[in-house]
Design a protein around this motif. Sequence first.
Motif, PDB file in Angstrom:
ATOM      1  N   ASP A  43      14.440  -3.040  11.744  1.00 25.83           N
ATOM      2  CA  ASP A  43      13.801  -2.925  10.390  1.00 25.83           C
ATOM      3  C   ASP A  43      12.299  -3.055  10.485  1.00 25.83           C
ATOM      4  OD1 ASP A  43      13.688  -2.654   7.791  1.00 25.83           O
ATOM      5  OD2 ASP A  43      14.602  -4.497   7.416  1.00 25.83           O
ATOM      6  N   LEU A  44      11.826  -2.341   9.450  1.00 23.78           N
ATOM      7  CA  LEU A  44      10.102  -2.216   9.617  1.00 23.78           C
ATOM      8  C   LEU A  44       9.925  -2.222   8.111  1.00 23.78           C
ATOM      9  CD1 LEU A  44       7.493  -1.494  11.126  1.00 23.78           C
ATOM     10  CD2 LEU A  44       8.060   0.721  11.306  1.00 23.78           C
ATOM     11  N   VAL A  45       8.918  -3.318   7.763  1.00 24.72           N
ATOM     12  CA  VAL A  45       8.648  -3.419   6.532  1.00 24.72           C
ATOM     13  C   VAL A  45       6.872  -3.519   6.463  1.00 24.72           C
ATOM     14  CG1 VAL A  45       8.716  -4.935   4.166  1.00 24.72           C
ATOM     15  CG2 VAL A  45      10.631  -4.370   5.526  1.00 24.72           C
ATOM     16  N   GLU A  54       8.805  -0.081   2.395  1.00 23.19           N
ATOM     17  CA  GLU A  54       9.607   0.359   3.261  1.00 23.19           C
ATOM     18  C   GLU A  54       9.114   1.668   3.837  1.00 23.19           C
ATOM     19  OE1 GLU A  54      12.146  -1.015   4.603  1.00 23.19           O
ATOM     20  OE2 GLU A  54      12.577  -2.724   3.136  1.00 23.19           O
ATOM     21  N   LEU A  55       9.558   2.137   4.798  1.00 26.26           N
ATOM     22  CA  LEU A  55       9.134   3.402   5.663  1.00 26.26           C
ATOM     23  C   LEU A  55       9.196   4.573   4.676  1.00 26.26           C
ATOM     24  CD1 LEU A  55       8.387   4.425   8.441  1.00 26.26           C
ATOM     25  CD2 LEU A  55      10.735   4.677   9.021  1.00 26.26           C
ATOM     26  N   ALA A  56      10.102   4.836   3.855  1.00 22.80           N
ATOM     27  CA  ALA A  56      10.149   5.861   2.715  1.00 22.80           C
ATOM     28  C   ALA A  56       8.978   5.656   1.846  1.00 22.80           C
ATOM     29  CB  ALA A  56      11.416   5.896   2.202  1.00 22.80           C
ATOM     30  N   ASP A  57       8.234   4.563   1.674  1.00 21.70           N
ATOM     31  CA  ASP A  57       7.301   4.472   0.526  1.00 21.70           C
ATOM     32  C   ASP A  57       5.937   4.900   1.268  1.00 21.70           C
ATOM     33  OD1 ASP A  57       9.336   3.551  -1.186  1.00 21.70           O
ATOM     34  OD2 ASP A  57       9.128   1.468  -0.353  1.00 21.70           O
ATOM     35  N   LEU A  58       5.905   4.814   2.311  1.00 24.04           N
ATOM     36  CA  LEU A  58       4.524   4.999   2.954  1.00 24.04           C
ATOM     37  C   LEU A  58       3.919   6.425   2.774  1.00 24.04           C
ATOM     38  CD1 LEU A  58       4.844   3.776   6.609  1.00 24.04           C
ATOM     39  CD2 LEU A  58       3.835   2.662   4.813  1.00 24.04           C
ATOM     40  N   GLN A  59       2.649   6.603   2.745  1.00 26.19           N
ATOM     41  CA  GLN A  59       2.043   8.127   2.454  1.00 26.19           C
ATOM     42  C   GLN A  59       2.600   8.865   3.632  1.00 26.19           C
ATOM     43  OE1 GLN A  59      -2.184   7.347   2.717  1.00 26.19           O
ATOM     44  NE2 GLN A  59      -2.317   6.593   0.617  1.00 26.19           N
ATOM     45  N   LYS A  60       2.535  10.348   3.383  1.00 25.55           N
ATOM     46  CA  LYS A  60       3.106  11.026   4.215  1.00 25.55           C
ATOM     47  C   LYS A  60       2.952  10.959   6.026  1.00 25.55           C
ATOM     48  CE  LYS A  60       4.070  15.897   4.923  1.00 25.55           C
ATOM     49  NZ  LYS A  60       3.800  17.465   4.847  1.00 25.55           N
TER      50      LYS A  60
END
Length: 149
Positions: free
Chosen positions: A39-41, A55-61
Motif C-alpha cells: 500500500d502507498l498513501v 491514493e495513487l489514483a489521486d496523484l497528478q498524472k
Amino acid sequence: MSLGPVEYMVIEFPGNQFKGEIIPALREVVDKGVIRIIDLVFVTKDDRGSISVMELADLQKDAAEAFAPLAREASTLFAEEDVKKVGEVMEKNSSVALLLFEHVWATRFRDAVLNANGRLIAGERIPKEAVDAALAWKPEEQEALGVAP
C-alpha cells in the motif's frame, strides 16, 4: 498467498519538497524483488494544518505514472486511523509517504526457520544514527571502558 515480513514506513518531506529522487531507488528494490509494495498513501499538511490524503489514483498524472509501476499490486490496507495518526505528528507545510511493503527477500528464510521449528523471539530496526555512532566509536575509548575487541 503467504506474505514475507511486512513493514511500514512514514517518510516526511518538510516544506512539501518531494523531488522524486526516491523513485529510482524504490524502483530498483521493487524490480529486483527485494520488496513488494502493498500500500502507498500520500498525505500533505498545509501551513494551517489542513490535511489532504491521496491514493495513487489521486496523484497528478506525472507522479501517478512514476509510482504506478512500483505499486502494481497495491491495495488499500492503511486505515483511516493510520492516516489520522500520521497527520497528528507530521509538521505543517510538509508531505509524507506512507509505505506498506513486504520483505520478499526474507520469505524463503522465514519459511526455512518455520520448517526447522524456529521462531523469531526478538528483532528491532536499529536507527542509522545509532549504527553510525557505534562505527565511529574510537578504539582508545573502547579500551578505556575495557570493551576493546
